[in-house]
Design an enzyme around this catalytic site. Sequence first.
Site, PDB file in Angstrom:
ATOM      1  N   ASP A 194       0.855  -1.192   0.000  1.00 39.91           N
ATOM      2  CA  ASP A 194       0.000   0.000   0.000  1.00 39.91           C
ATOM      3  C   ASP A 194       0.886   1.235   0.000  1.00 39.91           C
ATOM      4  O   ASP A 194       1.369   1.675   1.043  1.00 39.91           O
ATOM      5  CB  ASP A 194      -0.922  -0.001   1.221  1.00 39.91           C
ATOM      6  CG  ASP A 194      -1.954   1.132   1.165  1.00 39.91           C
ATOM      7  OD1 ASP A 194      -1.708   2.120   0.449  1.00 39.91           O
ATOM      8  OD2 ASP A 194      -2.992   1.014   1.821  1.00 39.91           O
ATOM      9  N   HIS A 199       0.391   7.826   4.102  1.00 41.26           N
ATOM     10  CA  HIS A 199       0.959   7.135   5.256  1.00 41.26           C
ATOM     11  C   HIS A 199       2.456   7.385   5.440  1.00 41.26           C
ATOM     12  O   HIS A 199       3.067   6.794   6.336  1.00 41.26           O
ATOM     13  CB  HIS A 199       0.699   5.638   5.124  1.00 41.26           C
ATOM     14  CG  HIS A 199      -0.744   5.313   4.881  1.00 41.26           C
ATOM     15  ND1 HIS A 199      -1.728   5.556   5.811  1.00 41.26           N
ATOM     16  CD2 HIS A 199      -1.375   4.812   3.785  1.00 41.26           C
ATOM     17  CE1 HIS A 199      -2.905   5.202   5.312  1.00 41.26           C
ATOM     18  NE2 HIS A 199      -2.713   4.753   4.090  1.00 41.26           N
ATOM     19  N   ILE A 214      -0.799   9.246   8.669  1.00 39.74           N
ATOM     20  CA  ILE A 214      -1.584   8.346   9.520  1.00 39.74           C
ATOM     21  C   ILE A 214      -1.222   6.895   9.208  1.00 39.74           C
ATOM     22  O   ILE A 214      -0.703   6.581   8.135  1.00 39.74           O
ATOM     23  CB  ILE A 214      -3.097   8.565   9.348  1.00 39.74           C
ATOM     24  CG1 ILE A 214      -3.540   8.232   7.906  1.00 39.74           C
ATOM     25  CG2 ILE A 214      -3.477   9.990   9.729  1.00 39.74           C
ATOM     26  CD1 ILE A 214      -5.040   8.289   7.697  1.00 39.74           C
ATOM     27  N   GLY A 217      -5.206   1.850   7.815  1.00 37.71           N
ATOM     28  CA  GLY A 217      -6.279   1.166   8.525  1.00 37.71           C
ATOM     29  C   GLY A 217      -6.087  -0.340   8.534  1.00 37.71           C
ATOM     30  O   GLY A 217      -6.380  -1.011   9.528  1.00 37.71           O
TER      31      GLY A 217
END
Length: 291
Positions: A194, A199, A214, A217
């Site tokens: 990803d 991120h 962040i 998830g």
Amino acid sequence: MPIDVAKATSAEPRTTELAWDHKDVQLYHLGIGAGAATPEKPQAATDPDELRYTLESALHVLPSFATVAGGGMALAGGLSAPGIDVDLAAVLHGGQTVTVHRPLPVRGRATQTSSVPAVYDKGKAAVIVLRSEIADDDGPLWTCDTQIFVRGEGGFGGDRGPSSRLELPDRAPDLTTERQIRADQALLYRLSGDWNPLHADPEFAKLAGFDRPILHGLCTYGVTLKAVVDTLLDGDVSRVRSYRTRFAGVVFPGETLRIRLWREPGRIQASVTAPERDDAAVLADTVVEHG
């Protein structure tokens, strides 16, 4: 509107070939904290149970690896589906379900068949539902249902979709455990496929409305499943039948995850919060069904 709902949902299913081996599995496990000390395992790096995630001679595969097998093609496939053209800065992962048909092999080659069964109108956002079915020569391996939340793309008069809200049991959790997220956790996890700069790149994170990058998830998703397996399923990954969650809030690298678990017949319900931010919700409507 950059999402053509009729075109997306009527398109022929797309197929992609996936391949992985023990190095991909080990990297994924390290990316969700395998080998890191926890309250239950202060010497985790050499704990025999933990080595099942990190040592190739003893390896088993956590079912959430399904979300990155072959380089995380499921989410990428959803964003490149016919009829879908969205700004990556507006994209968040809304929810995830993995259904396991048999234990995931340490190495494998398989075919992924992807479709968009629905696009829901949430008013200020759209939710793209992507279904990925993975099978090898021996038959079905797993099914992933991914909900992709796209800010600013709702309001087109479509179906709002079903509600998946799940009330927590009206009693104290059977177990509460915490997992520390390393400051570099997202940088390690993204090596499993990803590559969203949200991120890793502070400038991109600001464009997306965050003051700093962040955590993925799906990294939180994996950390939570590992905690469930290690604490309430005797460390046996093969007992997991399905695992679903709704991503209710963000996690910042360096924070702690507080994981509350409730045992119920045939399943475990979880709630995940960030204690540094007054137990802000992170994962909600979270259930692990098991044998």
